[in-house]
Design an enzyme around this catalytic site. Structure first.
Site, PDB file in Angstrom:
ATOM      1  N   LYS A  97     -30.506  39.926  -9.388  1.00 18.94           N
ATOM      2  CA  LYS A  97     -31.965  40.156  -9.434  1.00 18.94           C
ATOM      3  C   LYS A  97     -32.283  41.507  -8.801  1.00 18.94           C
ATOM      4  CE  LYS A  97     -36.424  37.945  -8.618  1.00 18.94           C
ATOM      5  NZ  LYS A  97     -36.820  38.205 -10.016  1.00 18.94           N
TER       6      LYS A  97
ATOM      7  N   HIS B 228     -32.436  34.001  -4.815  1.00 18.43           N
ATOM      8  CA  HIS B 228     -32.086  34.291  -6.201  1.00 18.43           C
ATOM      9  C   HIS B 228     -30.657  34.826  -6.294  1.00 18.43           C
ATOM     10  CE1 HIS B 228     -36.449  34.038  -6.951  1.00 18.43           C
ATOM     11  NE2 HIS B 228     -36.088  33.739  -8.182  1.00 18.43           N
TER      12      HIS B 228
END
Length: 244
Positions: free
Chosen positions: A137, A133
């Site tokens: 995040k 990600h």
């Protein structure tokens, strides 16, 4: 059919903005956009369903309000404590609640395929989960990875004690009853998840890569449309897509 009226909790976040941007083409009207500091009680009675993509500490209050006013709730927020998860899930006794770590149709197919593969590929195949990600995040592993872990545990009859997050140092040979989980963070990666089944002489990989955040927004809107009028209870996207 009249469009359903939706409240977005977490409207200024990436997902909140994405849902608002793609709602026009789906027969959904965003009638309330709520974020930190806003009073949701002013709007809750004028909507048909609530979509929550906020902060893990903000989900329980909005879930309590939705349950009190009998409004279906769609939850895409991740990172909740186990205690909060239990409190939120119990509120589904009062409203239909769709709770998913990922609303992509492709990812939910990945859950389905992982279950099927896990049932066929026994403990002779080592199971590992890798997720990637963007650098912003905040939680790890991702909600999607958590669901993949859950699926693997269920198919193999394992507990959380068998889940290993990363490895470092002299850890010894890999036990058969283990699920390895690894997280990569960097750049602007929207989301990538791979489940490995590594056996002697062969390896099976199931991968989903997201290239546009709209896929999650479209899935959340589809879940909102599906939830209106459903019996009270806790659902996920596999229910919405008929994969159960």
């Amino acid at each position: 059919m009249n469009p359903i009226n939706v409240m977005i909790n977490g409207s200024r976040g990436r997902m909140g903005r994405a849902i608002a941007d793609c709602a026009e083409d789906t027969g959904v009207h965003i009638s309330a956009q709520i974020d930190a500091g806003d009073d949701a009680t002013q709007f809750i009675d004028f909507v048909d369903v609530v979509i929550d993509f906020s902060h893990h500490l903000a989900t329980l209050p909005i879930a309590q309000l939705a349950a009190e006013r009998r409004k279906p709730l769609i939850i895409g927020t991740t990172g909740h404590s186990e205690i909060d998860r239990e409190k939120i899930a119990k509120l589904s006794e009062n409203v239909p609640m769709v709770w998913a770590g990922n609303f992509s149709i492709g990812v939910n197919l990945l859950f389905y395929l992982t279950r099927k593969a896990g049932e066929i590929l026994n403990e002779g195949y080592d199971a590992e989960v890798l997720e990637l990600h963007h650098r912003h995040k905040k939680d790890s592993p991702s909600g999607t990875a958590e669901r993949l872990i859950e699926v693997l545990r269920e198919t193999r009859g394992l507990s959380n004690e068998h889940v290993v997050h990363g490895r470092s140092g002299i850890v010894g040979a890999r036990p058969e009853k283990e699920i390895g989980v690894h997280a990569v963070r960097g750049g602007d990666i929207i989301g990538e998840h791979t489940v490995y089944f590594a056996g002697e002489g062969e390896r099976v990989e199931l991968t989903h890569r997201a290239s546009d955040r709209r896929i999650f927004a479209q899935g959340a809107i589809r879940a909102a449309q599906w939830a209106v009028g459903k019996p009270n209870g806790l659902y996920n996207m596999e229910d919405v897509l008929g994969l159960r």
